[in-house]
Motif scaffolding. Structure first.
Motif, PDB file in Angstrom:
ATOM      1  N   GLU A 122       0.826  -1.212   0.000  1.00  0.00           N
ATOM      2  CA  GLU A 122       0.000   0.000   0.000  1.00  0.00           C
ATOM      3  C   GLU A 122       0.857   1.259   0.000  1.00  0.00           C
ATOM      4  O   GLU A 122       0.527   2.252  -0.622  1.00  0.00           O
ATOM      5  CB  GLU A 122      -0.937  -0.013   1.208  1.00  0.00           C
ATOM      6  CG  GLU A 122      -1.964   1.098   1.192  1.00  0.00           C
ATOM      7  CD  GLU A 122      -3.014   0.954   2.271  1.00  0.00           C
ATOM      8  OE1 GLU A 122      -3.806   1.896   2.440  1.00  0.00           O
ATOM      9  OE2 GLU A 122      -3.037  -0.096   2.939  1.00  0.00           O
ATOM     10  N   GLY A 280     -10.823   4.315   4.302  1.00  0.00           N
ATOM     11  CA  GLY A 280      -9.459   4.097   4.757  1.00  0.00           C
ATOM     12  C   GLY A 280      -9.404   3.503   6.149  1.00  0.00           C
ATOM     13  O   GLY A 280      -8.563   2.648   6.443  1.00  0.00           O
ATOM     14  N   LYS A 283     -10.795  -0.084   5.872  1.00  0.00           N
ATOM     15  CA  LYS A 283     -10.084  -0.793   4.798  1.00  0.00           C
ATOM     16  C   LYS A 283     -11.021  -1.510   3.826  1.00  0.00           C
ATOM     17  O   LYS A 283     -10.912  -2.705   3.581  1.00  0.00           O
ATOM     18  CB  LYS A 283      -9.067  -1.788   5.396  1.00  0.00           C
ATOM     19  CG  LYS A 283      -7.998  -1.098   6.238  1.00  0.00           C
ATOM     20  CD  LYS A 283      -6.864  -2.018   6.575  1.00  0.00           C
ATOM     21  CE  LYS A 283      -5.846  -1.337   7.482  1.00  0.00           C
ATOM     22  NZ  LYS A 283      -5.332  -0.065   6.945  1.00  0.00           N
TER      23      LYS A 283
END
Length: 341
Positions: A122, A280, A283
């Motif tokens: 990521e 975010g 997730k």
């Protein structure tokens, strides 16, 4: 943007070193194929293409290959997967990497080699000298999950590649049915384009008729029917899944997961978080958060809390064998309907 790099590669504007990082594996795979197919002829691939896993092979060994002249060709391509030394991951490495050797190569890369790093992470550790050096010398691309607007553009572009148009209503329905998975979206758009070749435009009727529904999507639709107080349609979806030999325990797990998502989205929205922030934090893709927000708004806090307790009770009944597994889910749906009516 990864598509900008694709345009450069297609125009044969090839860099000596590329760094591709991120978690969108579809974009990773598309870039791999494009680089190899653009640079190497079919008969050259056997001799002038190599791939190394840097969790198994040292960077020195891979660079020795990169500095070896190509065989029966002008160029060679070397892929380097999993450069864990670019991250802050704390795991024991099987091999030691002499990154100073890589720094020297980057200052003077072999003119006949295209070296490509694929980092499926990521984020990279920007504090590391090696990360800074690689970003300085390489064409760097982040293969990140696409936003909703980017997904819209992606679908439109894919349709145009196939010689057809797709209207916005069809895009919305396609995203609702398939979700943001680019592998699945590409497959479905290609299929729709094949059937729409005579019509020239993909519409909602075609999407409704042809697009495959995943188990997860069927669960989303089932819950949507509960939201709309349409128990008969929710049960019909459940019975169809059972006929398709889907395990009731898996169906229950997905129903619980979707309600858990609704609860989280509702709670975080109340705390002032935006959809991107929520995505975010828990997730998941922002598009899933958008859909969940729409469903969550139809339930009160008390209803969602009660549903979570019902789901926990159903899970206990199923795992202890105190009731027929298929009947557990059926009774749960009746309870959900009774509770929200």
């Amino acid at each position: 943007m990864v598509t900008d790099v694709w345009k450069q590669i297609k125009q044969k504007k090839i860099a000596p070193v590329y760094l591709l990082y991120g978690t969108e594996l579809f974009l990773m795979n598309e870039t791999k194929q494009l680089i190899v197919n653009t640079i190497l002829e079919e008969e050259e691939k056997e001799f002038n293409f190599s791939a190394y896993d840097l969790e198994e092979i040292s960077i020195e060994e891979a660079l020795e290959d990169a500095e070896t002249l190509p065989f029966l060709g002008d160029k060679k391509v070397v892929f380097l997967h999993n450069p864990v030394f670019l991250t802050s991951e704390k795991k024991k490495e099987k091999v030691e990497h002499n990154v100073a050797r890589l720094e020297a190569y980057l200052r003077e890369p072999a003119p006949f080699t295209v070296l490509v790093f694929f980092a499926p992470y990521e984020k990279l550790d920007e504090r590391k000298k090696m990360t800074k050096e690689l970003k300085k010398h390489a064409v760097t691309v982040e293969a990140k999950k696409l936003t909703e607007s980017e997904l819209n553009n992606w679908i439109q572009s894919r349709a145009k590649v196939n010689g057809v148009e797709i209207n916005q209503e069809a895009i919305d329905l396609l995203l609702t049915l398939v979700g943001p998975n680019l592998f699945m979206l590409t497959s479905e758009v290609d299929k729709l384009a094949l059937y729409a070749s005579g019509k020239e435009t993909i519409d909602t009727h075609l999407v409704e008729m042809l697009v495959s529904r995943s188990l997860e999507q069927n669960i989303f639709t089932l819950i949507d029917k509960v939201v709309q107080r349409k128990l008969d349609e929710a049960l019909r979806i459940y019975y169809d899944l059972v006929k398709q030999n889907e395990e009731p325990i898996k169906i229950l797990s997905l129903i619980a997961g979707q309600f858990r998502l609704l609860y989280q989205v509702k709670e975080l929205s109340r705390r002032g978080y935006g959809q991107q922030q929520i995505a975010g934090f828990i997730k998941v893709h922002p598009f899933r958060v958008k859909l969940a927000a729409g469903q969550a708004g139809k339930f009160t806090d008390e209803e969602l809390t009660a549903f979570m307790k019902m789901l926990a009770e159903a899970d206990y009944q199923m795992k202890t064998g105190s009731m027929n597994k298929s009947l557990v889910v059926e009774m749960l749906l009746f309870k959900l309907k009774k509770n929200d009516s």
